[in-house]
Design a protein around this motif. Structure first.
Motif, short mmCIF file in Angstrom:
data_model
loop_
_atom_site.label_atom_id
_atom_site.label_comp_id
_atom_site.label_asym_id
_atom_site.label_seq_id
_atom_site.Cartn_x
_atom_site.Cartn_y
_atom_site.Cartn_z
N GLY A 1 0.69 4.16 9.53
CA GLY A 1 0.52 3.43 8.28
C GLY A 1 0.37 1.93 8.46
O GLY A 1 0.86 1.14 7.66
N ALA B 1 2.69 7.00 5.26
CA ALA B 1 1.47 7.65 5.73
C ALA B 1 1.79 8.94 6.47
O ALA B 1 1.00 9.90 6.43
CB ALA B 1 0.70 6.71 6.65
N CYS C 1 -2.61 10.32 2.57
CA CYS C 1 -2.78 9.20 3.51
C CYS C 1 -3.44 9.69 4.79
O CYS C 1 -2.82 10.40 5.58
CB CYS C 1 -1.44 8.57 3.84
SG CYS C 1 -0.54 7.93 2.42
N ASN D 1 3.17 11.64 3.77
CA ASN D 1 2.21 12.09 2.75
C ASN D 1 0.87 12.41 3.41
O ASN D 1 -0.10 11.67 3.27
CB ASN D 1 2.04 11.00 1.69
CG ASN D 1 1.12 11.43 0.56
OD1 ASN D 1 0.81 12.62 0.42
ND2 ASN D 1 0.67 10.47 -0.23
N GLY E 1 -3.35 4.66 9.75
CA GLY E 1 -3.67 3.69 8.72
C GLY E 1 -4.95 2.96 9.04
O GLY E 1 -5.39 2.89 10.19
N ASP F 1 0.84 -1.20 0.00
CA ASP F 1 0.00 0.00 0.00
C ASP F 1 0.88 1.25 0.00
O ASP F 1 1.91 1.31 0.68
CB ASP F 1 -0.90 -0.02 1.25
CG ASP F 1 -2.03 0.98 1.14
OD1 ASP F 1 -1.74 2.19 1.07
OD2 ASP F 1 -3.20 0.55 1.15
N ASP F 2 0.47 2.26 -0.75
CA ASP F 2 1.24 3.50 -0.83
C ASP F 2 1.26 4.25 0.50
O ASP F 2 2.05 5.18 0.67
CB ASP F 2 0.66 4.42 -1.91
CG ASP F 2 0.90 3.88 -3.31
OD1 ASP F 2 1.83 3.06 -3.46
OD2 ASP F 2 0.16 4.27 -4.23
N CYS F 3 0.40 3.86 1.41
CA CYS F 3 0.33 4.53 2.72
C CYS F 3 0.76 3.60 3.84
O CYS F 3 0.38 3.77 5.00
CB CYS F 3 -1.09 5.04 2.98
SG CYS F 3 -1.60 6.37 1.87
N TYR F 4 1.55 2.59 3.49
CA TYR F 4 2.03 1.64 4.51
C TYR F 4 3.22 2.25 5.24
O TYR F 4 4.16 2.77 4.62
CB TYR F 4 2.44 0.32 3.86
CG TYR F 4 2.95 -0.72 4.84
CD1 TYR F 4 2.10 -1.33 5.76
CD2 TYR F 4 4.29 -1.10 4.83
CE1 TYR F 4 2.55 -2.29 6.63
CE2 TYR F 4 4.76 -2.08 5.70
CZ TYR F 4 3.90 -2.66 6.61
OH TYR F 4 4.35 -3.62 7.49
#
Length: 704
Positions: free
Chosen positions: A670, A416, A423, A419, A428, A409-412
């Motif tokens: 995240g 998070a 995110c 960004n 998360g 995941d881009d927000c792992y």
């Protein structure tokens, strides 16, 4: 089973029932229960355990001696079988119920520790597990488990196993020199007890002064307490002083016990010298007193309420502590005065039922009377409890684990935090991966177990990670305490990616400074702090002379200690120079120095650690965040020292931004739990930060 035999000389004093001993048991369990429910009111109530030890030594030794003299032999198997039938069935029941209750009401982060201690308690080695945890840096913040009180039962069971073997050896030696009379055998036993009791007392005095935390739990420091009761049994053979002087001595004994319970506290070095007072008082109560109404000590201890509570004392002791630990998790009133009184009443009722249906039933069981069946029951019960304690939390965790945040995941993880627009929320969505229970165990399951010296390690331990030294392009040295070790999951892959060797010099609880502590303590503390200072100075010299090391990374915990000047210091601020002196030595030798800032703490007191807090708030991880203003309760020595450095080749890496955003520092970011306790970076989050830290080192010129 083995038997030792002698002739059958005249029997000792008649084995008459002593109801006052049940009253003494009632006093012991009352002290312990009141202490555990109101620890700030009866601060020394823990001495009740020592009363139990003396009583056990008194009764068991008298029983063994009578068996030898009256029956002409010591039947070890029968002795152990009686102890098994008397004690183990109820203890297995309490452990089994506690295993189920712990999974039902405790946060999942406490399941593994509770499970481990239930297994240890079932095997009657809980005291040794707690002794190990007492000096295990990673276990020092562990909450008390619901079976921690089994430490004293473990000591007792070890006594029941070993004591008759010792006396068996005495009987055997006596028999080799001819058929002993009862008097000669008794004198030999008394001599033996004096020797072993004196040795145990001497060890207890020394070890308590050296390391009180361990001394409290280990068996050798307690043997003399059993021996004191045993000597009272053999010297007087059931006779008691009941005249006026004896009655005064009995009341004096009660006063000694009660004074210990009132005046002692957790700060009292115990057992050591302090244990002499309650032990002497208990012996006096066993051998001196009177039965005259009101004025006699024995009269009070022989009253029906005293003897009934004494009969229930074993069950009360077993049940009370799980209730103390678990009740607050299910009832908000458990910690009120009225709630505590209600819980105590419930414990007494439960203990009465347990005595009737478990203790008495199995103690009198004809089916279990044969020694082999009793031993088989003991082994089966131990295995069943251990299996339940291990399998239950694992199966429940497997069944209840919800969907987790994907590592793709881009927000792992840190993404998070970095960004904030893309995110939300910072923590998360979904369950953390790995789970909070798995992260909580990271303190006891280090990724690099041989890379950190412990408190008592002599000299310097060097650990090599990353690329092999013979084919690498250089080395990075890592210097610090356990917080430096916590960064290894980030630094090790970084070193691998850049073909660098990682030379680790870390030591738990040892601040990376060459200054000396202002108050280094005494005994074990003094020795450990001396080893720390000596190791730090040797590491500084070794790293400075190591041409393969191009960069030194320093990291440490927030320090709440005060340091004083050391030899060669030139400033009037040893708190700062203790850090900057080695940094400048390394810079002068042509190396770069990277100082990692202290990381924010989520708790500095008795509050829950990060995994536990998250387990208690599974749907609201943001509830575990703390204001950044409260996340640095102790001195940030590395940051303060870095502020004085403007030397070329020195870089300070601000780590607060790895954990905090908008003035709040987070326990979960995240979908990753950030700490495995209150302040050490979790393995997973450290590894997730590896590219970020690599970037910082590259900007510092530490990596090409």
């Amino acid at each position: 089973m083995s038997q030792a035999t002698t002739s059958r000389p005249s029997a000792p004093a008649k084995n008459s029932y002593q109801p006052e001993i049940q009253g003494l048991r009632a006093l012991a369990v009352l002290l312990v229960v009141v202490y555990h429910f109101w620890p700030h009111r009866l601060t020394g109530g823990f001495v009740g355990v020592d009363i139990f030890f003396v009583i056990s030594g008194y009764l068991i030794t008298a029983h063994i001696y009578r068996d030898i003299v009256n029956n002409g032999r010591l039947d070890l198997g029968a002795f152990w079988a009686r102890r098994i039938r008397r004690l183990l069935p109820l203890s297995f029941l309490v452990l089994g119920v506690t295993a189920v209750a712990a999974v039902a009401v405790l946060p999942s982060t406490q399941w593994a520790t509770t499970s481990r201690q239930i297994v240890a308690s079932a095997l009657y080695v809980e005291n040794w597990v707690l002794a190990g945890d007492a000096v295990d840096y990673s276990a020092m913040d562990d909450a008390a488990t619901a079976v921690q009180h089994f430490w004293s039962l473990s000591v007792e069971e070890q006594f029941y196993v070993v004591w008759p073997l010792f006396l068996f050896a005495v009987v055997w030696l006596a028999a080799r020199r001819g058929v002993p009379t009862a008097g000669r055998l008794r004198r030999l036993m008394i001599t033996f007890l004096l020797l072993i009791g004196a040795a145990s007392l001497a060890y207890s005095l020394w070890f308590t002064a050296y390391d009180q935390a361990q001394a409290y739990f280990v068996t050798p420091t307690r043997i003399w307490e059993f021996a004191a009761g045993a000597l009272a049994a053999l010297v007087l053979q059931g006779r008691q002083f009941t005249g006026r002087a004896g009655n005064v001595l009995g009341w004096a004994g009660l006063a000694a016990v009660l004074a210990s319970a009132v005046l002692y506290s957790s700060a009292t070095p115990f057992p050591g010298y302090a244990a002499l007072l309650p032990i002497a008082g208990t012996v006096a109560l066993l051998v001196a007193g009177g039965r005259s109404p009101v004025s006699g000590v024995y009269w009070w201890f022989s009253l029906k309420p005293s003897t009934v509570l004494g009969d229930l004392s074993y069950a009360v002791y077993l049940w009370h502590w799980p209730v103390v630990v678990l009740a607050p998790f299910v009832w908000v009133g458990a910690e009120t005065a009225a709630g505590k009184l209600l819980l105590i009443a419930m414990i007494i009722l439960l203990s009465w039922l347990s005595k009737i249906h478990i203790e008495d039933r199995y103690r009198r069981s004809q089916f279990l009377k044969p020694t082999r069946r009793s031993l088989a029951m003991a082994g089966t019960g131990m295995a069943a409890v251990a299996a339940l304690a291990v399998a239950l939390p694992w199966s429940v965790a497997l069944a209840t684990q919800g969907p987790t945040v994907s590592q793709d995941d881009d927000c792992y993880g840190y993404a998070a935090l970095a960004n904030p627009e893309g995110c939300q929320p910072v923590a998360g969505s979904g369950a953390p991966s790995p789970s909070v229970a798995e992260v909580a165990e990271q303190s006891k399951d280090p990724l690099f177990p041989d890379c950190q010296a412990e408190f008592d390690t002599t000299g310097v331990r060097e650990c090599l990670l990353g690329a092999p030294e013979e084919s690498s392009d250089g080395a990075i040295a890592v210097f610090g305490d356990s917080h430096a070790t916590a960064w290894l999951p980030a630094l090790e892959p970084l070193a691998q990616r850049n073909n660098l060797t990682l030379k680790v010099y870390s030591r738990s609880g040892c601040t990376p400074t060459v200054a000396e502590l202002e108050n280094p303590g005494t005994g074990r503390d003094l020795e450990m702090n001396t080893l720390c200072t000596e190791a730090n100075r040797e590491i500084v010299q070794r790293v400075a002379a190591d041409d393969s090391v191009g960069t030194v990374v320093v990291a440490a915990n927030q320090a709440d200690s005060d340091f004083v000047s050391s030899e060669g210091f030139t400033s009037d601020d040893p708190q700062i120079e203790g850090f900057t002196s080695p940094w400048r030595d390394w810079l002068d030798s042509g190396k770069r120095v990277v100082a990692m800032g202290e990381i924010p703490r989520l708790q500095s007191g008795d509050g829950p650690d990060a995994p536990t807090c998250l387990a208690e708030h599974p749907r609201d991880p943001l509830a575990c965040a703390v204001p950044e203003s409260k996340a640095f309760p102790w001195g940030q020595n590395i940051r303060d020292a870095a502020d004085t450095m403007d030397d070329e080749g020195f870089t300070y890496v601000e780590t607060t931004d790895f954990f905090c955003r908008d003035g709040r520092c987070h326990a979960q970011i995240g979908g990753i739990v950030t700490y495995y306790d209150k302040s050490h970076v979790s393995h997973t989050y450290a590894a997730n930060l590896s590219p970020v830290i690599e970037d910082s080192l590259r900007k510092a010129g530490a990596i090409d």
